[in-house]
Design a protein around this motif. Structure first.
Motif, PDB file in Angstrom:
ATOM      1  N   ALA A 218       0.821  -1.215   0.000  1.00  0.00           N
ATOM      2  CA  ALA A 218       0.000   0.000   0.000  1.00  0.00           C
ATOM      3  C   ALA A 218       0.851   1.259   0.000  1.00  0.00           C
ATOM      4  O   ALA A 218       0.370   2.334  -0.374  1.00  0.00           O
ATOM      5  N   TRP A 219       2.121   1.143   0.406  1.00  0.00           N
ATOM      6  CA  TRP A 219       2.987   2.316   0.344  1.00  0.00           C
ATOM      7  C   TRP A 219       3.049   2.874  -1.069  1.00  0.00           C
ATOM      8  O   TRP A 219       3.005   4.092  -1.266  1.00  0.00           O
ATOM      9  N   TYR A 220       3.149   1.994  -2.052  1.00  0.00           N
ATOM     10  CA  TYR A 220       3.504   2.445  -3.390  1.00  0.00           C
ATOM     11  C   TYR A 220       2.324   3.028  -4.166  1.00  0.00           C
ATOM     12  O   TYR A 220       2.507   3.962  -4.946  1.00  0.00           O
ATOM     13  N   LEU A 245       6.875  22.999   2.393  1.00  0.00           N
ATOM     14  CA  LEU A 245       6.297  22.366   3.573  1.00  0.00           C
ATOM     15  C   LEU A 245       6.853  20.960   3.777  1.00  0.00           C
ATOM     16  O   LEU A 245       6.926  20.171   2.840  1.00  0.00           O
ATOM     17  N   ALA A 246       7.201  20.645   5.015  1.00  0.00           N
ATOM     18  CA  ALA A 246       7.694  19.322   5.399  1.00  0.00           C
ATOM     19  C   ALA A 246       6.825  18.760   6.510  1.00  0.00           C
ATOM     20  O   ALA A 246       6.210  19.506   7.285  1.00  0.00           O
ATOM     21  N   LEU A 247       6.788  17.424   6.602  1.00  0.00           N
ATOM     22  CA  LEU A 247       6.128  16.739   7.704  1.00  0.00           C
ATOM     23  C   LEU A 247       7.173  16.384   8.747  1.00  0.00           C
ATOM     24  O   LEU A 247       8.300  16.020   8.420  1.00  0.00           O
ATOM     25  N   SER A 405      17.618  12.168   7.947  1.00  0.00           N
ATOM     26  CA  SER A 405      17.074  10.825   7.792  1.00  0.00           C
ATOM     27  C   SER A 405      17.055  10.466   6.313  1.00  0.00           C
ATOM     28  O   SER A 405      17.369  11.297   5.451  1.00  0.00           O
ATOM     29  N   TRP A 406      16.654   9.245   6.017  1.00  0.00           N
ATOM     30  CA  TRP A 406      16.614   8.828   4.616  1.00  0.00           C
ATOM     31  C   TRP A 406      15.529   9.556   3.841  1.00  0.00           C
ATOM     32  O   TRP A 406      15.651   9.740   2.630  1.00  0.00           O
ATOM     33  N   PHE A 407      14.463  10.010   4.504  1.00  0.00           N
ATOM     34  CA  PHE A 407      13.430  10.773   3.808  1.00  0.00           C
ATOM     35  C   PHE A 407      13.963  12.111   3.318  1.00  0.00           C
ATOM     36  O   PHE A 407      13.413  12.700   2.395  1.00  0.00           O
ATOM     37  N   MET A 431      12.085  13.731   8.927  1.00  0.00           N
ATOM     38  CA  MET A 431      12.831  12.874   9.836  1.00  0.00           C
ATOM     39  C   MET A 431      12.380  11.417   9.780  1.00  0.00           C
ATOM     40  O   MET A 431      12.162  10.795  10.797  1.00  0.00           O
ATOM     41  N   GLY A 432      12.222  10.869   8.598  1.00  0.00           N
ATOM     42  CA  GLY A 432      11.912   9.449   8.509  1.00  0.00           C
ATOM     43  C   GLY A 432      10.437   9.177   8.314  1.00  0.00           C
ATOM     44  O   GLY A 432       9.625  10.077   8.098  1.00  0.00           O
ATOM     45  N   THR A 433      10.081   7.908   8.414  1.00  0.00           N
ATOM     46  CA  THR A 433       8.729   7.447   8.135  1.00  0.00           C
ATOM     47  C   THR A 433       7.712   8.148   9.041  1.00  0.00           C
ATOM     48  O   THR A 433       7.790   8.043  10.261  1.00  0.00           O
TER      49      THR A 433
END
Length: 546
Positions: A218-220, A245-247, A405-407, A431-433
């Motif tokens: 479902a991620w994709y 904008l970032a989360l 982070s990887w994001f 900062m990631g997932t």
């Protein structure tokens, strides 16, 4: 990866959906699926978002698999019930189909007067996916026959013009029905936690169903797009471009990310805050030995005048950090003037805005602030576990956070620990997932806020606040209160035993909060005048205790 996939590629899934993909990291992710055989590649120019019809091999645009997919999606939506909360036709995918399939026909339009900001035609992300007309994604049809086990009963039509009896441009009774807590509680604590809507709950159930039935796949085709959807919705609500904008997991993390992007520059090491700011804003700098922290006192316990900031900020100042709305007084600060004070000496202006969006209008580019934090926890009715970070476009490139982070990587799906390159937009601060559950409840809350319109919300909140102030004053209470021009919907009532008073009010099914020396009350758009009067009477009855 073939060179044909390195720039722009049209991807056709085995379900017939066609997407033009231009973001390199997204292409890299999809290439993995190509090799696994779950999608097939169709080369050619990506579709324009204004002419997004999938074309057949002869270029006629008359059909093919994508058209069949849209027909199938349309039928599925018809079976599940179409939510009038979402515009019938929109030039970008709001991904509301999944929520509509789970809401059924229960969501009805609250507002039919002012224009919906979601009809502007702005894409929810400026670099990810150009899609065709709205359709139910495969993850929205996980239940047999495209139906969801979670349905909300349909209510009456809600759009209504303002009348002399009610100046609101929405049906208040129907709005209140969106929030189950209001049927059992007088809830006047939105500045601590906004009420959860049925809209948000339906989106959360949809997410859980997708998790149960599709797992990580479902991620994709669902969840990554919803992150883009939320960024786009919130950015438009704040008047800002999506790429700014970032989360973030929380305001604390968002503030720390900015703090770690601003190294001390020689003698420019001063940070100016005030004693009325939420402690997290001040703590970012208090733990840094290389920073000279200046905390301005408040003479009246309500606000710090702009003149005090102007006196404290000079060429040694690295950051002017302040609140948009003071959490313990409700005072609305003039953030545009604060930004001007900072910029006059070359300082950075950082604003903690968590108490502002959702209760007062906010247009971030117009303020000139360099960075601004917000989130869905309070007035945006989206729940905890998520925050929003705006960074002015001109500032993004120069800010390189030392926590990452990887994001935040320009090519996260390369999984290459040997190199790191920041994204070229505000996602470099992520900062990631993210907490996906809150992403979904936040989308539900944001849809509702967008539909009501911030001007209508602000007007109603002012009327409720005025009634509350008048009632408390008439009852003999003393208030710690800003002047009318700087007043928000946070009202502080002086009390000798605020914690005890709040506990006794809960016994009467009235929920408010307390801060040192005060009972804190915060009505929101869904509250009523009767609830305001009920609270005032109850506070008189519980009396001064302790």
């Amino acid at each position: 990866m073939p060179s044909s996939l390195r720039s722009s590629t049209t991807i056709t899934s085995k379900r017939g959906y066609t997407d033009a993909v231009s973001d390199r990291s997204t292409v890299s992710m999809l290439w993995t699926s190509l090799r696994a055989g779950t999608i097939t590649e169709t080369r050619g120019a990506p579709r324009s978002p204004n002419n997004a019809r999938a074309r057949s091999s002869d270029g006629s645009g008359r059909g093919g698999r994508a058209r069949s997919a849209r027909k199938s999606a349309s039928k599925s939506q018809g079976r599940a019930g179409t939510s009038p909360f979402t515009p019938r036709r929109t030039p970008f995918p709001t991904d509301g189909a999944a929520a509509r399939a789970h809401e059924g026909a229960g969501a009805t339009r609250l507002r039919g007067v002012a224009a919906n900001p979601r009809r502007t035609g702005v894409l929810p992300t400026e670099q990810a996916v150009a899609r065709g007309p709205p359709r139910a994604p495969s993850c929205a049809r996980s239940a047999p026959g495209g139906r969801s086990p979670h349905r909300v009963r349909q209510g009456p039509p809600l759009a209504c013009p303002p009348s002399p009896r009610s100046p609101d441009v929405f049906d208040l009774e129907a709005l209140r029905d969106e929030f189950p807590i209001l049927s059992r509680t007088t809830y006047l604590n939105s500045c601590s936690l906004g009420a959860l809507s049925k809209r948000g709950e339906a989106r959360l159930r949809a997410f859980l169903d997708e998790w149960h039935t599709r797992g990580a796949s479902a991620w994709y085709d669902c969840w990554l797009a919803r992150l883009d959807d939320l960024r786009g919705r919130v950015a438009r609500f704040l008047g800002a471009p999506t790429h700014t904008l970032a989360l973030s997991p929380s305001t604390s993390v968002a503030l720390a990310t900015i703090a770690e992007s601003l190294p001390v520059q020689g003698s420019r090491n001063r940070v100016v805050c005030s004693e009325l700011d939420f402690p997290t804003l001040v703590y970012q700098w208090r733990v840094r030995p290389d920073v000279e922290l200046v905390v301005l006192p408040s003479e009246d316990g309500v606000h710090v005048p702009l003149e005090r900031y102007a006196e404290a900020v000079d060429e040694r100042t690295l950051v002017l950090a302040a609140s948009h709305v003071n959490f313990a007084t409700g005072h609305v600060n003039d953030v545009a003037s604060l930004a001007s004070i900072a910029h006059a000496v070359g300082a950075f202006c950082l604003i903690d805005g968590y108490q502002a969006p959702g209760q007062i209008p906010v247009d971030l580019p117009a303020t000139g602030v360099d960075a601004y934090t917000a989130g869905p926890l309070k007035w945006l009715c989206g729940g905890p576990g998520l925050a929003y970070l705006y960074v002015r476009a001109e500032r993004i490139e120069a800010l390189r956070p030392r926590i990452t982070s990887w994001f935040a990587s320009a090519d996260p799906f390369a999984f290459d620990p040997a190199t790191f390159r920041y994204r070229d937009d505000a996602r470099r601060f992520e900062m990631g997932t993210p907490a996906l559950a809150t992403v979904h409840t936040a989308l539900g809350g944001q849809e509702l806020i967008d539909e009501l319109g911030i001007e209508a919300i602000h007007a109603r909140n002012r009327r409720l606040t005025d009634r509350l102030v008048e009632g408390l004053t008439d009852a003999g209470f003393t208030l710690t209160l800003p002047g009318p021009a700087n007043r928000s919907a946070i009202v502080m009532v002086r009390h000798p035993a605020p914690a005890e008073a709040v506990r006794r009010l809960v016994e009467r099914h009235i929920v408010v909060d307390h801060r040192p020396g005060h009972v804190r009350v915060s009505p929101h758009v869904y509250n009523t005048e009767d609830e305001i009067d009920r609270f005032v009477r109850a506070l008189v009855e519980v009396g001064p205790t302790g």
